[in-house]
Write a protein that holds these residues in place. Sequence first.
Motif, PDB file in Angstrom:
ATOM      1  N   LEU A  57      49.268  50.172 -13.312  1.00  0.00           N
ATOM      2  CA  LEU A  57      47.486  49.517 -13.456  1.00  0.00           C
ATOM      3  C   LEU A  57      47.202  50.251 -14.746  1.00  0.00           C
ATOM      4  O   LEU A  57      47.154  51.335 -14.953  1.00  0.00           O
ATOM      5  CB  LEU A  57      46.911  49.780 -12.206  1.00  0.00           C
ATOM      6  N   ALA A  58      46.464  49.405 -15.384  1.00  0.00           N
ATOM      7  CA  ALA A  58      45.444  49.746 -16.566  1.00  0.00           C
ATOM      8  C   ALA A  58      44.798  48.843 -16.961  1.00  0.00           C
ATOM      9  O   ALA A  58      44.876  47.528 -16.999  1.00  0.00           O
ATOM     10  CB  ALA A  58      46.563  49.996 -17.812  1.00  0.00           C
ATOM     11  N   LEU A  59      43.518  49.097 -17.254  1.00  0.00           N
ATOM     12  CA  LEU A  59      42.458  48.379 -18.002  1.00  0.00           C
ATOM     13  C   LEU A  59      42.751  48.605 -19.544  1.00  0.00           C
ATOM     14  O   LEU A  59      42.716  49.746 -20.056  1.00  0.00           O
ATOM     15  CB  LEU A  59      41.010  49.014 -17.596  1.00  0.00           C
ATOM     16  N   ILE A  60      42.837  47.496 -20.298  1.00  0.00           N
ATOM     17  CA  ILE A  60      43.080  47.908 -21.425  1.00  0.00           C
ATOM     18  C   ILE A  60      42.083  46.982 -22.598  1.00  0.00           C
ATOM     19  O   ILE A  60      41.310  46.098 -22.024  1.00  0.00           O
ATOM     20  CB  ILE A  60      44.644  47.118 -22.122  1.00  0.00           C
ATOM     21  N   ASP A  61      41.980  47.543 -23.513  1.00  0.00           N
ATOM     22  CA  ASP A  61      40.881  46.888 -24.585  1.00  0.00           C
ATOM     23  C   ASP A  61      41.423  45.820 -25.280  1.00  0.00           C
ATOM     24  O   ASP A  61      42.679  45.867 -25.713  1.00  0.00           O
ATOM     25  CB  ASP A  61      40.700  48.175 -25.863  1.00  0.00           C
ATOM     26  N   ILE A  62      40.786  44.966 -25.257  1.00  0.00           N
ATOM     27  CA  ILE A  62      41.205  43.702 -26.142  1.00  0.00           C
ATOM     28  C   ILE A  62      40.054  43.156 -26.971  1.00  0.00           C
ATOM     29  O   ILE A  62      38.784  43.493 -26.962  1.00  0.00           O
ATOM     30  CB  ILE A  62      41.459  42.414 -25.114  1.00  0.00           C
ATOM     31  N   GLU A  63      40.246  42.120 -27.924  1.00  0.00           N
ATOM     32  CA  GLU A  63      39.374  41.388 -28.805  1.00  0.00           C
ATOM     33  C   GLU A  63      40.020  39.882 -28.525  1.00  0.00           C
ATOM     34  O   GLU A  63      41.033  39.655 -28.224  1.00  0.00           O
ATOM     35  CB  GLU A  63      39.588  41.687 -30.127  1.00  0.00           C
ATOM     36  N   VAL A  64      38.894  39.105 -28.743  1.00  0.00           N
ATOM     37  CA  VAL A  64      39.061  37.484 -28.794  1.00  0.00           C
ATOM     38  C   VAL A  64      39.296  37.073 -30.328  1.00  0.00           C
ATOM     39  O   VAL A  64      38.294  37.099 -30.975  1.00  0.00           O
ATOM     40  CB  VAL A  64      38.281  36.829 -27.830  1.00  0.00           C
ATOM     41  N   VAL A  65      40.631  36.430 -30.544  1.00  0.00           N
ATOM     42  CA  VAL A  65      40.643  36.033 -31.891  1.00  0.00           C
ATOM     43  C   VAL A  65      41.250  34.602 -32.022  1.00  0.00           C
ATOM     44  O   VAL A  65      42.054  34.499 -31.323  1.00  0.00           O
ATOM     45  CB  VAL A  65      41.793  37.197 -32.679  1.00  0.00           C
ATOM     46  N   ASP A  66      40.212  33.908 -32.612  1.00  0.00           N
ATOM     47  CA  ASP A  66      40.491  32.367 -32.500  1.00  0.00           C
ATOM     48  C   ASP A  66      40.682  31.918 -31.178  1.00  0.00           C
ATOM     49  O   ASP A  66      41.368  31.074 -30.915  1.00  0.00           O
ATOM     50  CB  ASP A  66      41.689  32.151 -33.418  1.00  0.00           C
ATOM     51  N   GLY A  67      39.779  32.241 -30.339  1.00  0.00           N
ATOM     52  CA  GLY A  67      39.816  31.906 -28.954  1.00  0.00           C
ATOM     53  C   GLY A  67      40.841  32.512 -27.810  1.00  0.00           C
ATOM     54  O   GLY A  67      41.203  32.167 -26.840  1.00  0.00           O
ATOM     55  N   ALA A  68      42.047  33.523 -28.601  1.00  0.00           N
ATOM     56  CA  ALA A  68      42.920  33.957 -27.766  1.00  0.00           C
ATOM     57  C   ALA A  68      42.659  35.451 -27.487  1.00  0.00           C
ATOM     58  O   ALA A  68      42.306  36.228 -28.430  1.00  0.00           O
ATOM     59  CB  ALA A  68      44.267  33.726 -28.615  1.00  0.00           C
ATOM     60  N   ILE A  69      43.220  35.896 -26.490  1.00  0.00           N
ATOM     61  CA  ILE A  69      43.040  37.369 -25.851  1.00  0.00           C
ATOM     62  C   ILE A  69      44.009  37.998 -26.813  1.00  0.00           C
ATOM     63  O   ILE A  69      45.171  37.907 -26.880  1.00  0.00           O
ATOM     64  CB  ILE A  69      43.186  37.603 -24.616  1.00  0.00           C
TER      65      ILE A  69
END
Length: 101
Positions: A57-69
């Motif tokens: 299990l992990a919480l990961i950092d994301i960004e949303v680019v052009d509506g995509a994770i």
Amino acid sequence: MKIMTANRLVDGEVVWYGNGQWIETIDGAEIVVDPAEEARLEALGKQAMAANLILDLALIDIEVVDGAIRPKRLRERIRAAGPTIRNDLGKQARTQLSRAA
């Protein structure tokens, strides 16, 4: 922004938490933005681990680019898409799935 990921215990498939269940595509993952939401997700993940549904299990950092994770770490992009040298294997071979890498 973060999402929760793990591996499904029965087959090792990379999964994400979204819509109240573990799903196989990153694009349906639930995005959280504050520590209280992170704690809620982590508690749900720990319950799933205790029930032997998932592991790693992990919480990961994301960004949303052009509506995509898009995961920020390369490791997580690879986990979302599959092997980097064989496009005919892993999630990228499933044409109906979106690509995170």
